[in-house]
Scaffold this motif. Structure first.
Motif, PDB file in Angstrom:
ATOM      1  N   CYS A 112       0.824  -1.210   0.000  1.00  0.00           N
ATOM      2  CA  CYS A 112       0.000   0.000   0.000  1.00  0.00           C
ATOM      3  C   CYS A 112       0.859   1.261   0.000  1.00  0.00           C
ATOM      4  N   THR A 115       2.122   1.775  -3.522  1.00  0.00           N
ATOM      5  CA  THR A 115       1.026   2.220  -4.385  1.00  0.00           C
ATOM      6  C   THR A 115       0.724   3.695  -4.182  1.00  0.00           C
ATOM      7  N   ASN A 116       0.890   4.168  -2.954  1.00  0.00           N
ATOM      8  CA  ASN A 116       0.501   5.535  -2.602  1.00  0.00           C
ATOM      9  C   ASN A 116       1.686   6.465  -2.361  1.00  0.00           C
ATOM     10  N   ILE A 119       1.679  10.311  -3.552  1.00  0.00           N
ATOM     11  CA  ILE A 119       0.649  11.232  -3.077  1.00  0.00           C
ATOM     12  C   ILE A 119       1.300  12.205  -2.109  1.00  0.00           C
ATOM     13  N   LYS A 125      -2.928  10.697   1.467  1.00  0.00           N
ATOM     14  CA  LYS A 125      -2.051   9.524   1.507  1.00  0.00           C
ATOM     15  C   LYS A 125      -2.473   8.561   2.622  1.00  0.00           C
ATOM     16  N   GLU A 128      -5.783   6.893   1.680  1.00  0.00           N
ATOM     17  CA  GLU A 128      -5.582   5.887   0.632  1.00  0.00           C
ATOM     18  C   GLU A 128      -4.888   4.647   1.187  1.00  0.00           C
ATOM     19  N   CYS A 132      -6.538   1.064   0.946  1.00  0.00           N
ATOM     20  CA  CYS A 132      -5.746  -0.017   0.363  1.00  0.00           C
ATOM     21  C   CYS A 132      -5.670  -1.202   1.316  1.00  0.00           C
TER      22      CYS A 132
END
Length: 144
Positions: A112, A115-116, A119, A125, A128, A132
């Motif tokens: 996660c 993936t973030n 941000i 962030k 998210e 996630c």
């Protein structure tokens, strides 16, 4: 009562144990309940989000709400999972988890956080990351 980083880390450990051991929160020692309540209260007061909105977050109903996003950042920052620059410290988070659950949660948070990672807004962030986490493993998801 302000929550220190050590108290926040302790809170995360207790929360993770509760989730994975499927323990009833009513069996928690009073000081642990107090610590969890203090972290929640601090972030509620700091951000101004409503209890009803946090309840929706606990139920994994992810509303696009700026205050909810900042509530998740507050929880992460106060517990030491997110630093002042918005970086997620997966290794530090993993170190405070019980060994039995460390690998799974560490893998989820690493995935996660990658993936973030781009941000910039810390509130977005953190939110998210929470979304996630729920997507990756809804069984381990919790929100205080």
């Amino acid at each position: 009562m302000p929550v220190t980083m050590n108290q926040g880390c302790f809170l995360l450990v207790v929360s993770a144990v509760l989730v994975f051991a499927e323990l009833d929160q009513t069996s928690l020692p009073p000081e642990t309940k107090e610590l969890m309540a203090a972290l929640h209260k601090n972030c509620i007061e700091q951000i101004g989000v409503s209890e009803a909105d946090v309840d929706q977050l606990r139920a994994a109903n992810f509303e696009e709400d700026a205050k909810l996003k900042c509530y998740t950042r507050c929880l992460m920052a106060e517990s030491g999972v997110m630093d002042e620059n918005g970086a997620i410290d997966v290794e530090a988070f993993a170190e405070i988890l019980p060994e039995a659950v460390r690998g799974n949660i560490q893998t989820i948070f690493r995935r996660c956080s990658l993936t973030n990672k781009d941000i910039e807004d810390q509130c977005v962030k953190a939110y998210e990351m929470v979304k996630c986490w729920h997507k990756e493993d809804p069984e381990s998801y919790f929100m205080i």
